[in-house]
Design a protein around this motif. Structure first.
Motif, PDB file in Angstrom:
ATOM      1  N   ALA A 110       0.821  -1.209   0.000  1.00 57.61           N
ATOM      2  CA  ALA A 110       0.000   0.000   0.000  1.00 57.61           C
ATOM      3  C   ALA A 110       0.855   1.260   0.000  1.00 57.61           C
ATOM      4  CB  ALA A 110      -0.936  -0.011   1.212  1.00 57.61           C
ATOM      5  N   VAL A 111       1.945   1.241   0.787  1.00 56.13           N
ATOM      6  CA  VAL A 111       2.850   2.402   0.822  1.00 56.13           C
ATOM      7  C   VAL A 111       3.480   2.626  -0.549  1.00 56.13           C
ATOM      8  CG1 VAL A 111       4.980   3.301   1.810  1.00 56.13           C
ATOM      9  CG2 VAL A 111       3.298   2.200   3.288  1.00 56.13           C
ATOM     10  N   ALA A 112       3.923   1.527  -1.179  1.00 57.17           N
ATOM     11  CA  ALA A 112       4.520   1.649  -2.511  1.00 57.17           C
ATOM     12  C   ALA A 112       3.508   2.183  -3.514  1.00 57.17           C
ATOM     13  CB  ALA A 112       5.056   0.288  -2.971  1.00 57.17           C
ATOM     14  N   LEU A 113       2.245   1.735  -3.401  1.00 56.89           N
ATOM     15  CA  LEU A 113       1.211   2.217  -4.312  1.00 56.89           C
ATOM     16  C   LEU A 113       0.953   3.703  -4.118  1.00 56.89           C
ATOM     17  CD1 LEU A 113      -0.917   1.532  -6.431  1.00 56.89           C
ATOM     18  CD2 LEU A 113      -2.487   0.964  -4.584  1.00 56.89           C
ATOM     19  N   VAL A 114       0.933   4.152  -2.858  1.00 57.95           N
ATOM     20  CA  VAL A 114       0.715   5.583  -2.587  1.00 57.95           C
ATOM     21  C   VAL A 114       1.847   6.423  -3.157  1.00 57.95           C
ATOM     22  CG1 VAL A 114       0.575   7.308  -0.745  1.00 57.95           C
ATOM     23  CG2 VAL A 114      -0.744   5.190  -0.571  1.00 57.95           C
ATOM     24  N   LEU A 115       3.083   5.952  -2.968  1.00 55.95           N
ATOM     25  CA  LEU A 115       4.228   6.710  -3.498  1.00 55.95           C
ATOM     26  C   LEU A 115       4.181   6.772  -5.017  1.00 55.95           C
ATOM     27  CD1 LEU A 115       7.061   5.367  -1.164  1.00 55.95           C
ATOM     28  CD2 LEU A 115       5.938   7.587  -1.059  1.00 55.95           C
ATOM     29  N   SER A 116       3.833   5.649  -5.660  1.00 49.28           N
ATOM     30  CA  SER A 116       3.755   5.636  -7.122  1.00 49.28           C
ATOM     31  C   SER A 116       2.653   6.572  -7.608  1.00 49.28           C
ATOM     32  CB  SER A 116       3.500   4.215  -7.616  1.00 49.28           C
ATOM     33  OG  SER A 116       4.526   3.347  -7.205  1.00 49.28           O
ATOM     34  N   PHE A 117       1.506   6.545  -6.926  1.00 53.57           N
ATOM     35  CA  PHE A 117       0.409   7.423  -7.321  1.00 53.57           C
ATOM     36  C   PHE A 117       0.783   8.893  -7.157  1.00 53.57           C
ATOM     37  CE2 PHE A 117      -3.456   9.816  -6.276  1.00 53.57           C
ATOM     38  CZ  PHE A 117      -4.203   9.575  -7.427  1.00 53.57           C
ATOM     39  N   ALA A 119       3.802  10.167  -7.418  1.00 53.10           N
ATOM     40  CA  ALA A 119       4.708  10.537  -8.520  1.00 53.10           C
ATOM     41  C   ALA A 119       3.935  10.770  -9.809  1.00 53.10           C
ATOM     42  CB  ALA A 119       5.750   9.442  -8.716  1.00 53.10           C
ATOM     43  N   VAL A 120       2.944   9.909 -10.097  1.00 50.70           N
ATOM     44  CA  VAL A 120       2.137  10.081 -11.301  1.00 50.70           C
ATOM     45  C   VAL A 120       1.337  11.378 -11.231  1.00 50.70           C
ATOM     46  CG1 VAL A 120       0.200   9.109 -12.612  1.00 50.70           C
ATOM     47  CG2 VAL A 120       2.014   7.610 -11.765  1.00 50.70           C
ATOM     48  N   VAL A 122       2.133  14.155  -9.602  1.00 52.11           N
ATOM     49  CA  VAL A 122       3.042  15.296  -9.814  1.00 52.11           C
ATOM     50  C   VAL A 122       3.342  15.470 -11.297  1.00 52.11           C
ATOM     51  CG1 VAL A 122       5.377  16.125  -9.398  1.00 52.11           C
ATOM     52  CG2 VAL A 122       4.048  15.189  -7.510  1.00 52.11           C
ATOM     53  N   LEU A 123       3.617  14.354 -11.997  1.00 53.80           N
ATOM     54  CA  LEU A 123       3.894  14.436 -13.430  1.00 53.80           C
ATOM     55  C   LEU A 123       2.685  14.956 -14.190  1.00 53.80           C
ATOM     56  CD1 LEU A 123       5.883  11.113 -14.005  1.00 53.80           C
ATOM     57  CD2 LEU A 123       6.786  13.436 -13.945  1.00 53.80           C
ATOM     58  N   ALA A 124       1.489  14.530 -13.800  1.00 50.77           N
ATOM     59  CA  ALA A 124       0.285  15.000 -14.482  1.00 50.77           C
ATOM     60  C   ALA A 124       0.091  16.502 -14.295  1.00 50.77           C
ATOM     61  CB  ALA A 124      -0.934  14.236 -13.957  1.00 50.77           C
ATOM     62  N   VAL A 125       0.348  17.001 -13.089  1.00 52.69           N
ATOM     63  CA  VAL A 125       0.206  18.437 -12.833  1.00 52.69           C
ATOM     64  C   VAL A 125       1.215  19.234 -13.658  1.00 52.69           C
ATOM     65  CG1 VAL A 125       0.454  20.223 -11.070  1.00 52.69           C
ATOM     66  CG2 VAL A 125      -0.774  18.117 -10.532  1.00 52.69           C
ATOM     67  N   GLU A 126       2.462  18.752 -13.702  1.00 56.92           N
ATOM     68  CA  GLU A 126       3.483  19.458 -14.489  1.00 56.92           C
ATOM     69  C   GLU A 126       3.114  19.469 -15.973  1.00 56.92           C
ATOM     70  OE1 GLU A 126       7.184  17.626 -13.644  1.00 56.92           O
ATOM     71  OE2 GLU A 126       7.384  18.520 -11.647  1.00 56.92           O
TER      72      GLU A 126
END
Length: 251
Positions: A110-117, A119-120, A122-126
């Motif tokens: 779950a922690v890994a999924l939250v971190l991946s989400f 990052a995605v 942040v990239l979407a906002v940029e």
């Protein structure tokens, strides 16, 4: 954390024997770490991150969570551990119940999924900000083009200019440019084109309207003048053609 370690191992196509050779921890230890039967030390987690090309900080966060869960499990467990570790150099290991190991695995996932989400996101906002900036720049360019081009009637109807030929010494000038070496060719616009059109008309070779636009009629007139004067016929007004236009007799 265990799921992440297994993914790094599988991505690098590494066996437990190769992990033991690269990290200094025994093959049996890595079997326990990857099987969820023993908590790997921080050094082993960092070594695995370097080998797998992953971010050590992210794995260490998962390691801290797993260590807390592991400590809670050890506190709740009564009596001696059911099995002793095979490699005493890494400290005692407690064989955990399957249910608690599963909870640790799910928490780490779950922690890994939250971190991946994150990052995605942040990239979407940029990407959205970059796209909005590009659209704004494009709209500004279109508005600027409209503001500067719309009021100018020259884009709709070419203006006609007056020729005022005057002789200075041995050279003729039409009052729009005094250049003698500027290269003027097909598609050009401006005072040099007006000067060349006026001098062509004075020499008896009509370029059409004196509109400051080097179009087909002007190029045809330049070629006729060059052929008459024995110049290279290329339809371009260069230094030689300027010299001939400046000294040509009236046509």
């Amino acid at each position: 954390m265990i799921v992440r370690l297994r993914k790094l191992k599988d991505r690098g196509e590494l066996s437990t024997r190769q992990l033991a050779a690269k990290t200094g921890y025994s093959t049996r230890s890595w079997e326990r770490y990857l099987g969820g039967r023993s908590l790997p030390p921080r050094e082993a987690v960092e070594a695995m991150a370097r080998i797998g090309g992953d971010d050590p900080a992210r794995l260490l966060v998962l390691h801290e969570i797993a260590a807390e869960r592991w400590a809670e499990g050890r506190t709740a467990t009564t009596g001696p551990p059911p099995d002793a570790p095979a490699a005493p150099e890494h400290g005692p290991a407690v064989r955990r119940p399957y249910g608690r190991s599963l909870r640790v695995t799910v928490t780490a996932g779950a922690v890994a999924l939250v971190l991946s989400f994150s990052a995605v996101l942040v990239l979407a906002v940029e990407l959205a900000e970059t796209r909005a900036a590009a659209e704004a720049a494009r709209a500004g360019a279109v508005a600027a083009t409209t503001d500067t081009a719309a009021p100018d009637p020259a884009f709709l109807l070419p203006a006609l200019y007056t020729c005022r030929p005057e002789r200075t010494g041995d050279l003729w000038y039409a009052g729009h440019s005094r250049t003698r070496d500027t290269v003027v060719a097909y598609g050009a616009r401006g005072p040099e084109v007006i000067e060349a059109q006026c001098l062509l008309r004075r020499a008896g070779v009509s370029p059409g309207d004196v509109d400051g636009i080097f179009g087909p009629l002007t190029r045809r007139a330049v070629k006729r003048f060059q052929d008459r004067e024995g110049l290279a016929v290329d339809g371009i007004v260069g230094p030689c053609t300027w010299r001939a236009l400046r000294v040509a007799a009236p046509g």
